[in-house]
Design a protein around this motif. Structure first.
Motif, PDB file in Angstrom:
ATOM      1  N   LYS A 187      10.894   8.506  -1.263  1.00  0.00           N
ATOM      2  CA  LYS A 187      12.230   8.811  -1.778  1.00  0.00           C
ATOM      3  C   LYS A 187      12.975   7.553  -2.216  1.00  0.00           C
ATOM      4  CE  LYS A 187      13.038  13.182   0.641  1.00  0.00           C
ATOM      5  NZ  LYS A 187      13.297  13.971  -0.588  1.00  0.00           N
ATOM      6  N   LEU A 188      12.549   6.407  -1.708  1.00  0.00           N
ATOM      7  CA  LEU A 188      13.168   5.132  -2.084  1.00  0.00           C
ATOM      8  C   LEU A 188      12.447   4.480  -3.265  1.00  0.00           C
ATOM      9  CD1 LEU A 188      13.744   3.803   1.531  1.00  0.00           C
ATOM     10  CD2 LEU A 188      15.530   4.485  -0.076  1.00  0.00           C
ATOM     11  N   GLY A 189      11.489   5.178  -3.846  1.00  0.00           N
ATOM     12  CA  GLY A 189      10.766   4.645  -4.998  1.00  0.00           C
ATOM     13  C   GLY A 189       9.568   3.808  -4.646  1.00  0.00           C
ATOM     14  N   MET A 190       9.192   3.788  -3.372  1.00  0.00           N
ATOM     15  CA  MET A 190       8.007   3.058  -2.958  1.00  0.00           C
ATOM     16  C   MET A 190       6.778   3.939  -3.154  1.00  0.00           C
ATOM     17  SD  MET A 190       9.752   1.646   0.573  1.00  0.00           S
ATOM     18  CE  MET A 190       8.515   0.446   1.055  1.00  0.00           C
ATOM     19  N   ALA A 191       5.628   3.318  -3.272  1.00  0.00           N
ATOM     20  CA  ALA A 191       4.366   4.050  -3.388  1.00  0.00           C
ATOM     21  C   ALA A 191       3.665   3.984  -2.046  1.00  0.00           C
ATOM     22  CB  ALA A 191       3.492   3.444  -4.480  1.00  0.00           C
ATOM     23  N   ALA A 192       3.946   4.981  -1.189  1.00  0.00           N
ATOM     24  CA  ALA A 192       3.398   4.980   0.167  1.00  0.00           C
ATOM     25  C   ALA A 192       1.921   5.322   0.145  1.00  0.00           C
ATOM     26  CB  ALA A 192       4.163   5.969   1.030  1.00  0.00           C
ATOM     27  N   GLN A 193       1.151   4.574   0.933  1.00  0.00           N
ATOM     28  CA  GLN A 193      -0.282   4.795   1.019  1.00  0.00           C
ATOM     29  C   GLN A 193      -0.706   4.786   2.487  1.00  0.00           C
ATOM     30  OE1 GLN A 193      -2.573   2.193  -1.590  1.00  0.00           O
ATOM     31  NE2 GLN A 193      -0.803   1.905  -2.922  1.00  0.00           N
ATOM     32  N   ALA A 194      -1.599   5.699   2.844  1.00  0.00           N
ATOM     33  CA  ALA A 194      -2.120   5.766   4.207  1.00  0.00           C
ATOM     34  C   ALA A 194      -3.505   5.138   4.245  1.00  0.00           C
ATOM     35  CB  ALA A 194      -2.180   7.213   4.672  1.00  0.00           C
ATOM     36  N   MET A 195      -3.724   4.283   5.231  1.00  0.00           N
ATOM     37  CA  MET A 195      -5.039   3.662   5.416  1.00  0.00           C
ATOM     38  C   MET A 195      -5.097   3.053   6.806  1.00  0.00           C
ATOM     39  SD  MET A 195      -4.635   0.245   3.026  1.00  0.00           S
ATOM     40  CE  MET A 195      -4.133   1.181   1.588  1.00  0.00           C
ATOM     41  N   GLY A 196      -6.288   2.764   7.269  1.00  0.00           N
ATOM     42  CA  GLY A 196      -6.474   2.140   8.572  1.00  0.00           C
ATOM     43  C   GLY A 196      -6.078   0.674   8.559  1.00  0.00           C
ATOM     44  N   GLY A 197      -6.032   0.091   9.750  1.00  0.00           N
ATOM     45  CA  GLY A 197      -5.589  -1.289   9.884  1.00  0.00           C
ATOM     46  C   GLY A 197      -6.460  -2.293   9.160  1.00  0.00           C
ATOM     47  N   LYS A 198      -7.782  -2.142   9.260  1.00  0.00           N
ATOM     48  CA  LYS A 198      -8.701  -3.073   8.597  1.00  0.00           C
ATOM     49  C   LYS A 198      -8.543  -2.975   7.084  1.00  0.00           C
ATOM     50  CE  LYS A 198     -12.713  -3.538  10.421  1.00  0.00           C
ATOM     51  NZ  LYS A 198     -14.137  -3.333  10.850  1.00  0.00           N
TER      52      LYS A 198
END
Length: 363
Positions: A187-198
């Motif tokens: 909602k803030l215009g960021m491109a959120a991405q999900a991934m593991g720590g490594k």
């Protein structure tokens, strides 16, 4: 686990094991349970907590449930543990609710919420505010019996390759996060991405990510994020706490006698506070080392950024309260009701104490 090993390893467990010795038929009925996790083996924080849970279930069951832990990728991928337990490939998993938003957005409220509940409040909601019944109802759709079994406490806002000076600096930023924090970020215009720590480390290193948050100083140090990004921002309003959970295959849990059901339940419940307080202690130690030994710059998010995040978070929660799924709506209403109840009290309780201490001690 062999009985001799168990008896020499735990005084408390010995009393339970002694009962098993007196009842050979029960002693012979040992259940071999597989625990799959979303973490690398013994990853500081969640990986350590997962092994603690496996060991504690084995101990509290008097050795009648032997839990063998499989780290992410050893039996199933880290993000596949929910389905593995739902389908009966494994009997239980250790992960966080923030990973299961594709199943139902209502699940996300049981792990963390932007501008939401602290670790103690999260446990309070489930135990005393009606949350556990809703938790059971939601996960029951997938054949899973859920328990909270730990919490990382307040998370950080994240590691940023460049400074953040205004809301405009967030737009277009490729940012690793999970759960409802992802929706706030989008909602803030960021491109959120999900991934593991490594994977997050590698993406920051190559520039595929501009920033990201994982857990906090203890776990983040072990993953080496300070090597590729020096700006470490707080407060982590996207996740004021992040609950860890144990999901048990509902059929396997239902087949247990009552005393073993109690052993599994108590194993989870008894670890919540030790896991949370270990995170708090190790986070504090690790943050000090990050600054002193690795030149990390700890910075506060600008006030206008925090305000914009608050506005976006409110929209995220309001959308859940209007969801087409009636259960999601009930979960959201229960969360908001408990948040507002304890939030009002905290003005005089913990918030009051912390503000008073800061005014005198400086922290």
């Amino acid at each position: 686990m062999k009985r001799r090993q168990f008896l020499t390893g735990s005084v408390a467990g010995a009393a339970v094991a002694g009962t098993a010795l007196a009842t050979p038929a029960i002693a012979q009925d040992v259940k071999q349970w597989k625990m799959v996790t979303a973490w690398p083996k013994n990853l500081p924080g969640p990986g350590v907590a997962a092994q603690m849970l496996a060991d504690r279930i084995t101990a509290l069951s008097g050795g009648r449930i032997e839990v063998k832990l499989f780290a992410a990728g050893e039996l199933v991928p880290g993000r596949g543990v929910f389905d593995a337990v739902s389908e009966g490939t494994a009997e239980l998993y250790h992960a966080v609710p923030a990973y299961w938003g594709s199943k139902s957005k209502g699940i996300l409220l049981f792990g963390s919420q932007p501008f939401g509940l602290r670790a103690d409040e999260q446990f309070g909601w489930l135990q005393h505010g009606g949350g556990q019944a809703l938790y059971d109802e939601m996960y029951g759709r997938f054949g899973i019996k859920p328990f909270l079994c730990g919490n990382s406490g307040p998370q950080m806002a994240g590691w940023f390759r460049t400074e953040i000076n205004s809301v405009e600096d967030l737009k277009g930023l490729k940012f690793r996060t999970t759960g409802l924090a992802s929706e706030m970020a989008n909602k803030l215009g960021m491109a959120a991405q999900a991934m593991g720590g490594k994977d997050m480390f590698q993406a920051l290193q190559t520039g595929a990510l501009d920033a990201g948050e994982f857990i906090g100083p203890w776990t983040d140090s072990a993953l080496g994020f300070y090597q590729v990004a020096k700006n470490y921002y707080w407060p982590g309003v996207g996740e004021p706490s992040s609950a860890e959970e144990c999901g048990v295959n509902a059929e396997a849990f239902g087949d247990l006698p009552d005393d073993l059901k109690q052993a599994v339940s108590l194993a989870c419940e008894s670890l919540y506070n030790p896991v949370w307080t270990e995170y708090t202690t190790k986070h504090a130690q690790s943050l000090k080392a990050l600054v002193a030994e690795h030149g990390v710059q700890v910075k506060k998010l600008p006030d206008d950024v925090i305000a914009a995040m608050g506005k976006a978070a409110a929209e995220v929660i309001d959308e859940l309260r209007q969801d087409d799924d009636e259960l999601v709506k009930r979960i959201a209403e229960s969360f908001v009701s408990y948040r507002d109840l304890v939030g009002g009290y905290m003005t005089y309780a913990d918030n009051g104490q912390m503000n008073a201490r800061a005014s005198v001690m400086g922290y």
